[in-house]
Design an enzyme around this catalytic site. Structure first.
Site, PDB file in Angstrom:
ATOM      1  CG  ASP A  59      -1.615   2.428   6.538  1.00  0.00           C
ATOM      2  OD1 ASP A  59      -2.268   1.613   5.560  1.00  0.00           O
ATOM      3  OD2 ASP A  59      -1.705   2.897   7.322  1.00  0.00           O
ATOM      4  CG  ASP A 111      -4.007  -1.183   3.033  1.00  0.00           C
ATOM      5  OD1 ASP A 111      -4.249  -0.155   1.394  1.00  0.00           O
ATOM      6  OD2 ASP A 111      -3.799  -0.129   3.788  1.00  0.00           O
ATOM      7  CG  ASP A 147      -1.677   1.345   1.089  1.00  0.00           C
ATOM      8  OD1 ASP A 147      -2.335   2.192   0.558  1.00  0.00           O
ATOM      9  OD2 ASP A 147      -1.941   1.769   2.682  1.00  0.00           O
TER      10      ASP A 147
HETATM   11  P1  ADP Z   1      -3.678   4.125   0.430  1.00  0.00           P
HETATM   12  O1  ADP Z   1      -3.960   3.084  -1.175  1.00  0.00           O
HETATM   13  O2  ADP Z   1      -2.952   4.996  -0.455  1.00  0.00           O
HETATM   14  O3  ADP Z   1      -3.229   4.202   1.168  1.00  0.00           O
HETATM   15  P2  ADP Z   1      -6.363   4.988   0.063  1.00  0.00           P
HETATM   16  O4  ADP Z   1      -7.071   4.360  -0.496  1.00  0.00           O
HETATM   17  O5  ADP Z   1      -6.417   5.190   1.865  1.00  0.00           O
HETATM   18  O6  ADP Z   1      -5.579   5.251  -0.196  1.00  0.00           O
HETATM   19  O7  ADP Z   1      -6.732   6.968  -0.163  1.00  0.00           O
HETATM   20  C1  ADP Z   1      -7.183   7.034  -1.194  1.00  0.00           C
HETATM   21  C2  ADP Z   1      -7.407   8.394  -1.647  1.00  0.00           C
HETATM   22  O8  ADP Z   1      -9.232   8.092  -0.914  1.00  0.00           O
HETATM   23  C3  ADP Z   1      -7.240   9.585  -0.781  1.00  0.00           C
HETATM   24  O9  ADP Z   1      -6.173   9.868  -2.052  1.00  0.00           O
HETATM   25  C4  ADP Z   1      -8.368  10.497  -0.678  1.00  0.00           C
HETATM   26  O10 ADP Z   1      -8.132  11.291  -2.195  1.00  0.00           O
HETATM   27  C5  ADP Z   1      -9.282  10.103  -0.478  1.00  0.00           C
HETATM   28  N1  ADP Z   1      -9.802   9.140   0.901  1.00  0.00           N
HETATM   29  C6  ADP Z   1      -9.872   8.494   1.818  1.00  0.00           C
HETATM   30  N2  ADP Z   1     -10.309   8.406   2.697  1.00  0.00           N
HETATM   31  C7  ADP Z   1     -10.063   9.984   2.659  1.00  0.00           C
HETATM   32  C8  ADP Z   1     -11.021  11.113   3.826  1.00  0.00           C
HETATM   33  N3  ADP Z   1     -10.818  10.421   5.628  1.00  0.00           N
HETATM   34  N4  ADP Z   1     -11.005  12.036   3.708  1.00  0.00           N
HETATM   35  C9  ADP Z   1     -10.501  13.013   2.239  1.00  0.00           C
HETATM   36  N5  ADP Z   1     -10.624  12.483   1.038  1.00  0.00           N
HETATM   37  C10 ADP Z   1     -10.514  10.632   1.374  1.00  0.00           C
HETATM   38 MG    MG Z   2      -2.846   2.653   3.044  1.00  0.00          MG
END
Ligand code: ADP
Ligand code: MG
Length: 661
Positions: A517, A521, A319
């Site tokens: 994390d 995921d 991730d």
């Molecule tokens: P990663 O897979 O890299 O850990 P996430 O899947 O958690 O990233 O997040 C993907 C996208 O979703 C973020 O870049 C953001 O744009 C949006 N996002 C996720 N959670 C939030 C939140 N709590 N507030 C605003 N945007 C969010």
């Molecule tokens: Mg993450």
């Protein structure tokens, strides 16, 4: 009897068997031949009685035939066929190997016990203006606790007032102190370095991060490694087989016309030669040693099964946010289209107050710095990998990525946002229903240890390393480039189910480990052959779905743990092959080459000791990149309860290690 007393008792018994052996063999040479039977008698008493007791106990209570029984029958058979000296050697060596095993395991256990003392016992609870000292078990959620400089944080909580550096190495293994301001989370057993902090308790002692990790690890000990289960299963059947085999051998030798006493002697040799001590102890000795070496470095495996599977992994998927990057993002740009920037920020902060995502934390910190109170927002729903929705006095609100905006029917291709989008940074859009209110850009940096860790994995011959993120493509490409990933291994704009799907695709080419994390995921962690969660910083859901918890922020421990798992697998293979081979040689010697009982005894016990030593080598292995004794202590302390280790070790006992109770 406590463990120490049990150990001392075991040592005394072995010493007695040794004296008996010396007396038994030396007496005839100094002209006191009459003392010889006395010496051997002592061996049978000191070595045989405890063994017989254990054998009968497991026969009676667990209805299981174990190796203790084989040993005692072999010794009695030897005495019965007129070879009491050989029987005595068998019992002496058996007692010796048992004692060595007990001492080695006991020492490891006590080391952990010593580390336990480092958890604080009391805390200063503040009620109104009063401050009183209470046991940490008495603390309840929402109590206010004062933590003096230099003291340990007693339980998990949120900082109410005060600002200072916290040394979190106890939980994360990270030696750099982390600065904490009001609103920040603090963890049990971490050290408040410089200032007076007031904190609100967010979890009781039994619910703390540390306690949860302990629970995850100990529950998992029930999940035995496949090879471990095999050898336990095998041990049972095999014991029965050996007993039957010895009887059959006796019958055959008699049928071949041997003397009764000669045939019985041969049968006794077969019994000793075929005893599977080495086979049964070979796997747990290695697995237990590897698990505790890993735990010392802050890598917790949920049991031996995870360790064995990890060794066979040939592909890794990571991730991005919070895993390859630090997850300590900073707000780098704010565009508010219609209201003052501060109002906008306090609105977003109110909405994100309910999220654990690194983006949310970045927004809070910025709002805090500007002295803005979060707006009150209710009915909050988070959509993993998309964003978050809620409601305030004026109606429905949302924040999230392009996908979220599209869901709300908003077009974000506005010139106003062009500047934000040019930077390869994470952007969240904020809106009220179908109306866009603005956007926030957030930058997160790659962990210093990520690139070296990936390079090490490549060097170790890992076929494929991929990155899977819910973030947008430009950010993913920039981070991926910093990590030396090829663009076709960088997957962006993913939903949680896309990660699962991609892991499934990868799995066609070999076993996959997924490292992550977040809540988003969890499904991929469960789907992958080995799920690895970022322990202290990650979300609970991820931790629960995973097979391995990485307590440290130091990504380098990942390749180190993988190397350790591989070495453990190799040692297990070595041990199994060696144990089987030794047994084959001894048994054929017993059947076809008139192998003397003495040699069978020495070969059998010697093989067992070799196999155990080979396994215990892993104890001195390490998953830490920098080897410092204190870091080692930090990672384990409080994480594992001694009684649990005791239980694990007891389960692994095979060749007569006395029980811990
Ligand atoms: P990663 O897979 O890299 O850990 P996430 O899947 O958690 O990233 O997040 C993907 C996208 O979703 C973020 O870049 C953001 O744009 C949006 N996002 C996720 N959670 C939030 C939140 N709590 N507030 C605003 N945007 C969010
Ligand atoms: Mg993450």
């Amino acid at each position: 009897m406590d463990d120490r007393a049990a150990e001392r008792f075991s040592v005394v018994l072995s010493a007695l068997t040794f004296i008996g052996i010396v007396v038994g063999f030396a007496a005839p040479y100094v002209g006191w031949a009459a003392l010889s039977p006395l010496g051997f008698g002592l061996v049978y008493l000191a070595g045989g009685v405890p063994t017989a007791r254990r054998a009968l106990k497991s026969l009676w209570h667990e209805r299981s035939l174990d190796i203790d029984l084989l040993m005692i029958i072999a010794a009695l058979a030897a005495a019965g066929v007129g070879a009491p000296a050989e029987g005595a050697i068998l019992l002496f060596l058996f007692s010796l190997s048992t004692t060595l095993e007990t001492l080695a395991l006991g020492r490891a256990r006590r080391e952990v016990e010593a580390l336990m003392g480092l958890r604080p016992e009391t805390a200063l609870r503040k009620t109104g203006a009063d401050v009183e000292e209470v046991q940490i078990a008495q603390l309840e959620v929402d109590d206010v606790v004062v933590v003096r400089p230099g003291a340990k944080i007693p339980v998990d909580g949120i900082v109410l007032s005060g600002e200072g550096e916290i040394d979190e190495s106890t939980v994360t293994g990270e030696s750099m102190p982390v600065s904490k301001a009001p609103g920040a989370k603090v963890f049990e057993a971490t050290v408040n370095q410089s200032s007076v902090l007031e904190m609100r308790v967010s979890a009781t002692m039994s619910d703390s991060t540390v306690a949860r990790m302990i629970q995850l690890v100990t529950e998992a000990q029930a999940a035995r490694a496949p090879s471990e289960r095999f050898s336990a299963w095998f041990g049972q059947r095999y014991t029965i087989g050996v007993l039957a085999g010895a009887v059959i051998a006796l019958a055959i030798f008699l049928w071949l016309g041997r003397e009764w006493s000669d045939a019985a002697y041969r049968a006794a040799v077969v019994l000793v030669a075929a005893s599977p001590c080495a086979l049964v102890i070979s796997v747990p000795a290695a697995i237990l040693s590897a698990l505790s070496a890993a735990a010392r470095g802050g890598v917790l495996f949920k049991g031996g099964a995870a360790l064995e599977t990890f060794a066979a992994v040939s592909q890794f998927a990571f991730d991005k946010t919070g895993t390859l990057t630090t997850g300590r993002a900073e707000v780098t740009g704010i565009i508010s289209l219609g209201m003052p920037e501060d109002d906008f920020l306090s609105l977003v902060s109110g909405l994100e107050a309910h999220s654990e995502h690194p983006i949310a934390a970045a927004v809070h910190r910025t709002a805090n710095k500007r002295g803005l109170a979060p707006a009150s927002v209710s009915d909050v729903v988070t959509r993993p990998s998309e964003g978050i929705t809620g409601r305030d006095a004026m109606g429905m609100l949302w924040a999230g990525n392009r996908r979220m905006a599209a869901r709300m029917g908003v077009d974000v291709e506005k010139p106003a946002f062009a500047a934000l989008l040019d930077e390869a940074e994470t952007v969240i859009w904020v809106g009220r229903g179908a109306r866009i209110l603005g956007a926030v850009a957030v930058a997160d940096s790659v962990r210093a240890s990520s690139r070296p860790a990936l390079d090490q994995l490549r060097e170790a011959g890992i076929d494929r390393i991929a990155m899977m993120t819910g973030d947008r493509r430009p950010v993913a490409l920039r981070i991926g480039a910093e990590l030396g990933l090829s663009p076709d291994e960088i997957h962006s704009d993913l939903l949680p189910e896309d990660k699962v799907h991609l892991v499934g695709e990868m799995a066609k080419a070999g076993k996959v480990a997924f490292v992550g994390d977040g809540v988003n995921d969890a499904a991929a962690l469960a789907r992958a052959e080995v799920g690895i969660a970022m322990g202290a910083a990650g979300s609970d859901v991820a931790l629960e779905a995973a097979d391995v918890a990485l307590l440290s922020e130091d990504m380098a421990r990942l390749p180190a743990a993988h190397g350790l798992a591989r070495r453990a697998a190799r040692i297990i293979r070595q041990n199994l092959v060696f144990a089987m081979g030794a047994m084959l040689v001894l048994v054929s010697g017993a059947l076809f080459f008139e192998l003397p009982l003495t040699l069978a005894v020495i070969g059998h016990e010697g093989g067992t000791v070799l196999v155990v030593m080979n396994g215990l080598r892993l104890l001195f292995d390490s998953v830490r990149s920098v080897s410092s004794r204190s870091a080692a202590i930090d990672a384990v302390k409080d994480v594992i309860r001694p009684q649990e280790i005791g239980r694990a070790m007891q389960e692994s006992r095979s060749c007569g290690t006395p029980g811990w109770r």
